[in-house]
Design an enzyme around this catalytic site. Sequence first.
Site, short mmCIF file in Angstrom:
data_model
loop_
_atom_site.label_atom_id
_atom_site.label_comp_id
_atom_site.label_asym_id
_atom_site.label_seq_id
_atom_site.Cartn_x
_atom_site.Cartn_y
_atom_site.Cartn_z
CG ASP A 183 18.63 22.24 -25.74
OD1 ASP A 183 17.94 21.80 -24.79
OD2 ASP A 183 19.80 22.61 -25.61
CE LYS A 193 22.05 25.45 -26.73
NZ LYS A 193 21.78 24.02 -27.02
CE LYS A 249 23.25 24.35 -23.38
NZ LYS A 249 22.67 23.06 -23.82
#
Length: 309
Positions: A146, A209, A245
């Site tokens: 991430d 995300k 996400k």
Amino acid sequence: MSTETLNGAAELRAFLRGLPGVDEVGAAERAARLATRSIKTSAKAEAIDLAISMVDLTTLEGADTAGKVRALCAKAAHPDPADASVPRVAAVCVYPDMVDVAVRALDGTGIGVASVATAFPSGRAPLAAKLADTRAAVEAGAAEIDMVIDRGAFLSGDLGKVFDEIAAVKDACGAAHLKVILETGELATLDNVRRASWLAMRAGADFIKTSTGKVAPAATLPVTLVMLEAVRDHRAATGRQVGVKPAGGIRTTKDAIKYLVLVNETAGPDWLSPDWFRLGASSVLNDLLMQRRKLATGAYPGPDYFTLD
């Protein structure tokens, strides 16, 4: 390398500026309307299990210890030790120095380890440091990285720098999947969210995300709606599917189900899988488990029945 080569920053900037603008009022109204959809009992049970399977169980605190990470991994594999029918979560997300601990704890479970990298949560570090951070996490066994974009570069118009950094981190990931954190709470407008989403996908993101969870506001339904529209349109244009996400601020089963409805009605059922949609919301897991137990037994367990993370 990135999945698509654009001929310089000028072309990238022209492409992103050519994207249609977002009707912010319309996006908010559509998200609010979808949030009112009622879910019947049988569908609710399926939705709860699906949401559990989409959770990235996360600990990203300076006080994290190996013991805390191992306890989190045990919960990830067996969210309710008294009920083997409860699905396992999608992944456990930790800092790079805790990846090896999580990998060992999750061995044989099929649960992947995700790790934040690239100077999380600020994204302000030299590219060499970001790449070293990424490679270290992957070498330790992380299956997902991430990364957080440099919002200062994005907001100042240095889109080429943001693109190149994402592409370089994607290359450093090797076989690991790359989730690109936009930190939408700092992007100011939904137009910027749409542009950042497309930029990240063009540079090679496997997931986009919303947030680090360290900045307010974090995930919101209108922001996630815009991101879901982007991945839907990106697949239509390129044939490549990218996941989404939302992270931060999702605390209840009702919240989680609102996001599942949003996914189904915006991107479509192809995204209703942990492979393509995740919930970055560790705090929501206990509420999902409590609601699941209520549906099964007719009574809520006590507030301390499940571990607090």
